[in-house]
Motif scaffolding. Structure first.
Motif, PDB file in Angstrom:
ATOM      1  N   VAL A   1      14.775  55.148 -89.680  1.00  0.00           N
ATOM      2  CA  VAL A   1      15.031  55.899 -90.522  1.00  0.00           C
ATOM      3  C   VAL A   1      16.696  55.853 -90.931  1.00  0.00           C
ATOM      4  O   VAL A   1      17.645  56.137 -90.433  1.00  0.00           O
ATOM      5  CB  VAL A   1      14.737  57.373 -90.027  1.00  0.00           C
ATOM      6  CG1 VAL A   1      15.110  58.484 -91.151  1.00  0.00           C
ATOM      7  CG2 VAL A   1      13.293  57.444 -89.645  1.00  0.00           C
TER       8      VAL A   1
ATOM      9  N   GLN B   1      11.889  54.465 -93.495  1.00  0.00           N
ATOM     10  CA  GLN B   1      12.057  55.359 -94.172  1.00  0.00           C
ATOM     11  C   GLN B   1      13.421  55.726 -94.548  1.00  0.00           C
ATOM     12  O   GLN B   1      14.292  55.484 -93.586  1.00  0.00           O
ATOM     13  CB  GLN B   1      11.603  56.806 -93.247  1.00  0.00           C
ATOM     14  CG  GLN B   1      11.410  57.937 -94.015  1.00  0.00           C
ATOM     15  CD  GLN B   1      11.109  59.270 -93.269  1.00  0.00           C
ATOM     16  OE1 GLN B   1      11.626  59.734 -92.382  1.00  0.00           O
ATOM     17  NE2 GLN B   1       9.930  59.879 -93.897  1.00  0.00           N
TER      18      GLN B   1
ATOM     19  N   CYS C   1      18.550  60.842 -88.666  1.00  0.00           N
ATOM     20  CA  CYS C   1      18.785  59.127 -88.916  1.00  0.00           C
ATOM     21  C   CYS C   1      19.019  58.471 -87.699  1.00  0.00           C
ATOM     22  O   CYS C   1      19.924  58.853 -87.039  1.00  0.00           O
ATOM     23  CB  CYS C   1      19.251  58.857 -90.251  1.00  0.00           C
ATOM     24  SG  CYS C   1      18.819  59.720 -91.880  1.00  0.00           S
TER      25      CYS C   1
END
Length: 549
Positions: free
Chosen positions: A234, A258, A302
């Motif tokens: 992420v 992502q 993240c």
């Protein structure tokens, strides 16, 4: 025409098919009471199909990503609203010829009771639709809606039908049975009663000090790899709307990562990024670079943060020190505090505190503060990059409009090693805390490189040397432009800085990447600068520039 009531019986109409009766009703409206000139141009039919859809929403913008790709560019429009704000409702409805009310919920909240969501709001909406001369109103009720029902949901649905018909007699009332589908609260509700106890018996995976349940689901790799898989990465890409950012986002999306894209521009400028990943994989978040709370919110979930923020000219709001030093310092500090797994910071080849270029001096200072706050940060120093949207090859090619290419007197002594669009392997654990210098496979004298660029474009040009003080004086005048400056004194110094590579630092070869030479990549950038009669010609007959190893 009296109100039309459509009943859909249970078991005969899956969720996907519920849209077909609605769609058929949308296309059958009458416009007899309203002159065609009073319609917005988007209401004039063109082509075979394709409606413009306005989506009022109260949720987080992230929850709208699956809707953005359901229509052509500009056809799906979003508007935040509050159901009790009549002015916003009127603003949304004013330019529509069809209004579909699907508002409903099967439980009450402190803010919205059944009476609010099923009676009062539909009443207000129907009244506004009548006042704004909307062509058709479609209202979603429920099969079994009766004032004497034991279910308060059905009683309020019945009351909602009555008030809608009072305010808008021609409204279409649809009464579906309980619907089932991938996201329903009917079949899935019963299935979850069985699956939850089973899931609690399944062993949980350990990750050291952190329990697996504390990870976001997108951090767990799934699939065989590729766009529709989950890579487990992420990544927040700051500066994704710039030249290099689009290639980084595209690479991450292609690998099934992502990507969170913080942005400060108009949302329309993000359209090219939306298709670079699978549905729901490219997320957008508006932010301000000095707002630490927003930065922390973006970074929190993240495991990779990539900082591509940078600019080659200063503005009144952001100086080189702001964008290259202070903001990276803040971002690195937040990444350390939020335990981000990897921070990748984009610097520049030739970044030195003693450089003539302020751009390179602040880039060097930015490296130092990032290392102080996040010692394991990966520092990337690319040479000047070229690509379709660059400000390097395109800059020199466009100078033909100004009579030629002015250069410093010592331009023939400057060696440049241009590099094509780049991306490094994020999963290589061994690059943590290291500095990577990325330069093209060959070096070229600046004068030879510009000669080659114009041979590729097949355009005549004049290259003339100008004393440094005079050319800097002209650039100083141009950099005061209220628009993006065509030339600044610092861009001149950057262009005339030799690219020196440190052999002791990691390079392309150490990462297993083969850099694209100028002879192969230049045509992809410069073809658009050719005249029509030369546009489709190749470069086989173009003499390459003398290279320096």
């Amino acid at each position: 025409m009296a109100a039309l009531i459509v009943k859909l019986r249970q078991g005969t109409m899956p969720t996907g098919l519920i849209l077909r009766p609605i769609a058929s009703l949308v296309g059958s409206q009458s416009h007899s009471h309203r002159h065609a000139s009073s319609y917005h141009p988007s209401l004039v039919p063109k082509g075979r199909e394709g409606s413009q859809v306005v989506v009022p929403y109260r949720c987080e913008p992230y929850n709208l990503n699956h809707l953005k790709l359901m229509g052509d560019l500009g056809q799906i429009l979003f508007r935040d609203f509050h159901a009790r704000d009549q002015d916003k409702l009127r603003e949304i409805v004013r330019h529509c010829n069809v209004v579909i009310n699907l508002l409903g919920q099967d439980y009450e909240t402190r803010r919205f009771s059944f009476e609010d969501i099923h009676v009062e709001i539909p009443r207000t909406l129907a009244k506004i639709c009548r006042e704004e001369n909307v062509g058709r109103l479609i209202h979603m009720s429920a099969l079994g809606a009766e004032l004497g029902s034991r279910s308060k949901f059905l009683r309020t649905k019945a009351a909602g039908e009555n008030v809608v018909k009072e305010e808008f007699p021609d409204a279409v009332i649809i009464r579906p049975a309980q619907m089932f589908g991938p996201e329903d609260r009917f079949f899935n509700h019963f299935a979850s009663l069985i699956l939850r106890p089973i899931a609690s018996l399944v062993g949980t995976q350990s990750h050291g000090h952190r329990h697996a349940s504390s990870y976001h689901p997108s951090l767990v790799p799934k699939g065989t790899g590729g766009r529709s898989s989950f890579s487990g990465t992420v990544a927040a890409v700051f500066g994704a709307t710039g030249f290099l950012g689009r290639y980084v986002v595209n690479r991450l999306g292609r690998e099934g990562s992502q990507v969170v894209v913080p942005y400060r521009c108009e949302p329309y400028n993000l359209n090219h990024l939306k298709l670079m990943g699978d549905l729901g994989q490219i997320l957008f978040r508006d932010f301000h670079a000095r707002d630490q709370d927003t930065l922390r919110e973006i970074v929190r979930h993240c495991n990779v943060v990539i900082n591509l923020l940078g600019q080659d000219y200063e503005t009144r709001r952001f100086s080189f020190e702001d964008i290259h030093v202070e903001i990276p310092r803040t971002l690195a500090k937040i990444c350390r505090e939020e335990n981000v797994g990897r921070l990748i910071h984009m610097s520049a080849l030739g970044a030195e505190l003693g450089s003539r270029s302020k751009f390179l001096r602040t880039k060097a200072a930015g490296e130092n503060v990032v290392k102080e706050e996040f010692p394991d940060a990966v520092i990337i120093r690319p040479a000047q990059m070229f690509g379709p949207e660059d400000r390097f090859f395109n800059h020199f090619a466009n100078q033909r409009y100004f009579g030629g290419v002015p250069l410093f007197m010592d331009a023939s002594e400057v060696v440049k090693r241009p590099v094509f669009a780049i991306m490094i392997a994020l999963k290589d654990k061994e690059v943590g805390g290291k500095v990577i210098e990325l330069a093209g496979p060959n070096g070229y004298k600046l004068t030879d490189l510009i000669d080659y660029l114009y041979r590729v474009t097949r355009r005549p040009y004049i290259r003339y040397p100008v004393p440094r003080p005079i050319l800097r004086l002209v650039a100083g005048i141009l950099e005061n432009s209220p628009f993006t400056p065509w030339m600044t004194r610092d861009i001149l110094e950057l262009q005339h800085t030799t690219d020196n590579v440190d052999p002791d630092l990691l390079q392309f070869e150490d990462l297993g990447i083969s850099p694209v030479p100028v002879e192969e990549g230049a045509i992809k950038v410069l073809r658009k600068h050719r005249a029509d009669r030369f546009f489709d010609l190749g470069i086989d007959d173009v003499e390459p520039a003398p290279s320096i190893k």
